[in-house]
Design a protein around this motif. Structure first.
Motif, PDB file in Angstrom:
ATOM      1  N   LEU A  90       0.826  -1.211   0.000  1.00  0.00           N
ATOM      2  CA  LEU A  90       0.000   0.000   0.000  1.00  0.00           C
ATOM      3  C   LEU A  90       0.859   1.259   0.000  1.00  0.00           C
ATOM      4  N   ASP A  91       2.134   1.099  -0.379  1.00  0.00           N
ATOM      5  CA  ASP A  91       3.087   2.201  -0.563  1.00  0.00           C
ATOM      6  C   ASP A  91       3.568   2.806   0.734  1.00  0.00           C
ATOM      7  N   GLY A  92       3.521   2.015   1.821  1.00  0.00           N
ATOM      8  CA  GLY A  92       4.033   2.496   3.088  1.00  0.00           C
ATOM      9  C   GLY A  92       5.548   2.557   3.122  1.00  0.00           C
ATOM     10  N   LEU A  93       6.098   2.981   4.258  1.00  0.00           N
ATOM     11  CA  LEU A  93       7.524   3.269   4.375  1.00  0.00           C
ATOM     12  C   LEU A  93       8.358   2.138   4.953  1.00  0.00           C
ATOM     13  N   CYS A  94       7.802   1.372   5.912  1.00  0.00           N
ATOM     14  CA  CYS A  94       8.653   0.514   6.746  1.00  0.00           C
ATOM     15  C   CYS A  94       9.344  -0.591   5.960  1.00  0.00           C
ATOM     16  N   GLY A  95       8.725  -1.114   4.896  1.00  0.00           N
ATOM     17  CA  GLY A  95       9.365  -2.170   4.121  1.00  0.00           C
ATOM     18  C   GLY A  95      10.630  -1.688   3.438  1.00  0.00           C
ATOM     19  N   ARG A  96      10.549  -0.525   2.777  1.00  0.00           N
ATOM     20  CA  ARG A  96      11.729   0.027   2.112  1.00  0.00           C
ATOM     21  C   ARG A  96      12.781   0.461   3.123  1.00  0.00           C
ATOM     22  N   ALA A  97      12.317   0.955   4.285  1.00  0.00           N
ATOM     23  CA  ALA A  97      13.266   1.320   5.337  1.00  0.00           C
ATOM     24  C   ALA A  97      14.006   0.091   5.848  1.00  0.00           C
ATOM     25  N   GLY A  98      13.270  -1.029   5.977  1.00  0.00           N
ATOM     26  CA  GLY A  98      13.897  -2.270   6.417  1.00  0.00           C
ATOM     27  C   GLY A  98      14.930  -2.776   5.432  1.00  0.00           C
ATOM     28  N   ASP A  99      14.645  -2.647   4.142  1.00  0.00           N
ATOM     29  CA  ASP A  99      15.613  -3.074   3.127  1.00  0.00           C
ATOM     30  C   ASP A  99      16.862  -2.206   3.155  1.00  0.00           C
TER      31      ASP A  99
END
Length: 698
Positions: A90-99
């Motif tokens: 849903l285009d949130g932030l935490c996944g990309r931040a985790g990567d």
């Protein structure tokens, strides 16, 4: 370190950062959405509201702590990893931040089916915080302000019904108006820290609690039920003081799995990842716990289970080593030693949350062989804080009795970064839609773990901090971490409005690619004998007859898509980028089709009549006692009415539907047989006119 692009984002974003009330200034005096709190729920809420199109303000006590990992420096896990993937879809932030910040990637539950795999990563604290701050400061329509919220401003529309109008900051700053306000106060709402016999106001060590005026508004002005919950954190220990030769090494996955669907690789190279270590508690740990009980006010209150004035009963869940020893005396417990950063000298001993005095904490730690010379950097401590009973919320996460007020995160009784982020995103979406006069939305528990999470909260409430498990999702084979983009990204763009065109186009490309790949796999049909010749190592039975498609072959454990593509490169090589997804989808497709049919069947049969004389407490059906009591108390007249009862689950509805259908079929058979017997001609001679009185003597 930040890249040049992120440093540029930070510099450009400073023009939208203000501090209040000292040097108070704001780009706007009225906003569509104001978000209170800069943790995982608050950052996702603010970013989502801005993506939907709302002019948004994020207010936090300290700008420097936005995106801080307050407790465990990790993201994901079993159930939690599914939430991260859905937030990313849903285009949130935490996944990309985790990567970006991950330094140890692993997929938990590898030995089980992909539906319950748990993507997880240890994180570098500083990298994670830097990424979140840079993303927020580069987000259009989003302003960030430093300040403490003194009061929530509301208007009474009629008795028992209110409408939020904005917030008032501490000091002499003028009020800020808003159509929607999202509270994401975490553990700061009337928070208290506990260490030994001492306690002090605060929601995190080094930070003050939120204003008591905010809690007072919720309880006294809005009349909301507010309770107390407890949590804790372990001491941070110096890595150099640990004898890691006495711990069990746990290396990361050789091929890191990214959280984000937009990433094919993680920032940390596979060979640069850091390991974790496993140790176990000893009888000496139990002994120190028992000796420290008189000096541990947090655990003393926990064992008493007190009431707090006009509060709800306080939750007694406390994931501490003290409570575990008291519950399970004599048992050895796992303790994971996890790195806090790529260059940090700190380890996080997961499993050793504690609130005893610091000197006793050191004694306890040194009872573990690998920690016999350990030194503590920061002691562990406990936190008690206010939460709002979540059954007072709608599925949109808006307070039922207050227009425009949304709650997300630990204020709703949950625990964990992932649960907070998921709620924050959905609250941000709906707060923006409310401010922009668009209808509010809900996610079904049949389409997402986020839907399961919110449905559990608003229909069942909490008695202890809620955390996500895969077992909570009845349709978990449909709700896998690998297909979150197909389930949510298209909807997020077309219906919700929180997904960028870039992400949407990528999801459409993937969807079309998978459909084309499955069409090709389905067209490749051969006899088992021919497939055995093509795939020499396959386990296809010699006695297997008929034909098999390539899709059906992928359901065999020892056959991968790469195997098929190597054997049939002209047809299948173009889809190698989807190799793992095709394998997983092929394995689960038959079962998922059955589950989809069950869901559609429930929707078709909403009008099915439920007899008022059904004895729900003794029905020979697989129903929980909770569900039985709900049905017995409410006695819904239709299946559709039953589906809308708080606490009902899709699985319970399926079982109830099957029972009623079978009962109706049996009744129809009985009626049919009775009808047939009534019209069946007798085999003997026909009776004479007059029946049994014929031939009687007068």
């Amino acid at each position: 370190m930040l890249t040049r692009k992120w440093w540029s984002s930070l510099r450009n974003g400073l023009s939208r950062v203000s501090r209040a009330p000292a040097g108070y200034r704001a780009i706007h005096r009225r906003y569509d959405v104001i978000v209170v709190g800069g943790g995982h729920a608050g950052t996702e809420a603010a970013a989502a509201a801005a993506r939907v199109g709302a002019e948004t303000l994020l207010v936090t006590q300290k700008i420097d702590t936005i995106g801080a990992l307050s407790c465990n420096p990790s993201l994901g896990g079993v159930g939690k990893g599914q939430l991260v993937r859905e937030v990313d879809a849903l285009d949130g932030l935490c996944g990309r931040a985790g990567d970006r910040a991950g330094i140890h990637f692993s997929v938990l539950n590898r030995s089980k089916g992909p539906a319950v795999w748990g993507p997880r990563a240890q994180l570098d604290r500083q990298r994670y915080r830097d990424f979140i701050q840079a993303e927020l400061l580069a987000t259009p329509r989003l302003e960030v302000m430093e300040g403490s919220v003194e009061e929530l401003l509301v208007e009474e529309e009629r008795p028992g019904r209110h409408r939020v109008t904005g917030i008032r900051l501490a000091g002499h700053a003028p009020p800020l108006e808003a159509s929607s306000v999202i509270l994401t106060t975490g553990t700061f709402l009337s928070g208290f820290l506990f260490l030994g016999q001492t306690s002090s106001p605060g929601g995190r060590i080094g930070d003050p609690p939120s204003s008591s005026g905010l809690s007072r508004t919720l309880k006294e002005t809005l009349g909301l039920q507010v309770g107390r919950l407890r949590t804790g954190t372990p001491p941070r220990i110096l890595k150099d003081s640990v004898d890691l030769t006495l711990a069990t090494l746990h290396p990361p996955d050789q091929h890191p799995t990214p959280f984000s669907f937009l990433n094919t690789h993680t920032h940390c190279k596979p060979e640069e990842q850091l390991p974790c270590y496993l140790v176990r508690t000893t009888p000496g740990v139990d002994r120190v716990v028992m000796e420290s009980l008189d000096d541990n006010s947090h655990i003393q209150e926990d064992t008493k289970g007190p009431r707090y004035g006009n509060y709800l009963t306080s939750g007694v869940y406390c994931p501490s080593i003290e409570s575990r020893v008291l519950r399970f005396p004599g048992r050895s417990h796992q303790v994971w030693l996890e790195p806090e950063g790529m260059t940090s000298n700190l380890l996080y001993p997961q499993g050793l949350s504690m609130t005893m005095p610091p000197d006793m904490q050191l004694r306890l730690l040194r009872q573990i062989p690998a920690l016999h010379r350990v030194e503590i950097s920061t002691p562990g401590y406990g936190v008690q804080y206010d939460y709002v009973c979540p059954t007072q919320l709608c599925p949109s996460l808006q307070v039922k009795t207050t227009q425009g007020l949304f709650l997300a995160g630990q204020i709703n009784g949950t625990t964990g970064y992932e649960e907070a982020a998921a709620q924050g995103l959905w609250a941000g979406v709906n707060a923006a839609r409310s401010a922009l006069a668009a209808p509010l939305l809900a996610l079904s528990r049949t389409e997402s773990y986020i839907g399961v999470l919110i449905d559990d909260l608003v229909t069942r409430g909490v008695t202890e901090p809620y955390r996500m498990f895969t077992s909570r999702a009845e349709f978990r084979t449909l709700l896998r971490p690998d297909n979150a983009d197909l389930r949510l990204t298209l909807k997020g763009f077309e219906e919700v409005g929180c997904v960028s065109a870039q992400r949407y186009n990528e999801a459409v490309r993937v969807k079309e690619g998978l459909e084309e790949a499955f069409s090709t796999l389905g067209s490749l049909s051969r006899s088992p004998r021919d497939w055995r010749k093509t795939l020499e190592t396959s386990s296809i039975s010699q006695n297997k007859g008929g034909t098999l498609t390539a899709t059906e072959l992928l359901q065999y454990n020892d056959i991968t898509y790469d195997d098929l593509a190597a054997a049939l490169p002209e047809s299948l090589a173009p889809f190698l980028e989807f190799s793992q997804r095709l394998k997983i989808e092929a394995v689960y497709r038959p079962h998922c089709e059955l589950q989809k049919k069950e869901i559609q069947r429930i929707e078709r049969e909403e009008g099915m009549y439920l007899s008022p004389d059904l004895d729900y407490l003794s029905l020979p059906v697989s129903l929980s006692n909770e569900v039985r009591e709900i049905l017995d108390r409410v006695r819904p007249t239709t299946l559709g009415a039953a589906t809308r009862l708080p606490g009902m689950t899709p699985a319970a509805i399926v079982h109830l539907l099957n029972f009623v259908t079978q009962k109706n079929n049996n009744q129809k058979k009985i009626i049919h047989n009775q009808h047939s017997r009534a019209h069946k001609k007798p085999s003997g001679p026909e009776p004479s006119e007059g029946g049994e009185r014929a031939g009687a003597v007068s």
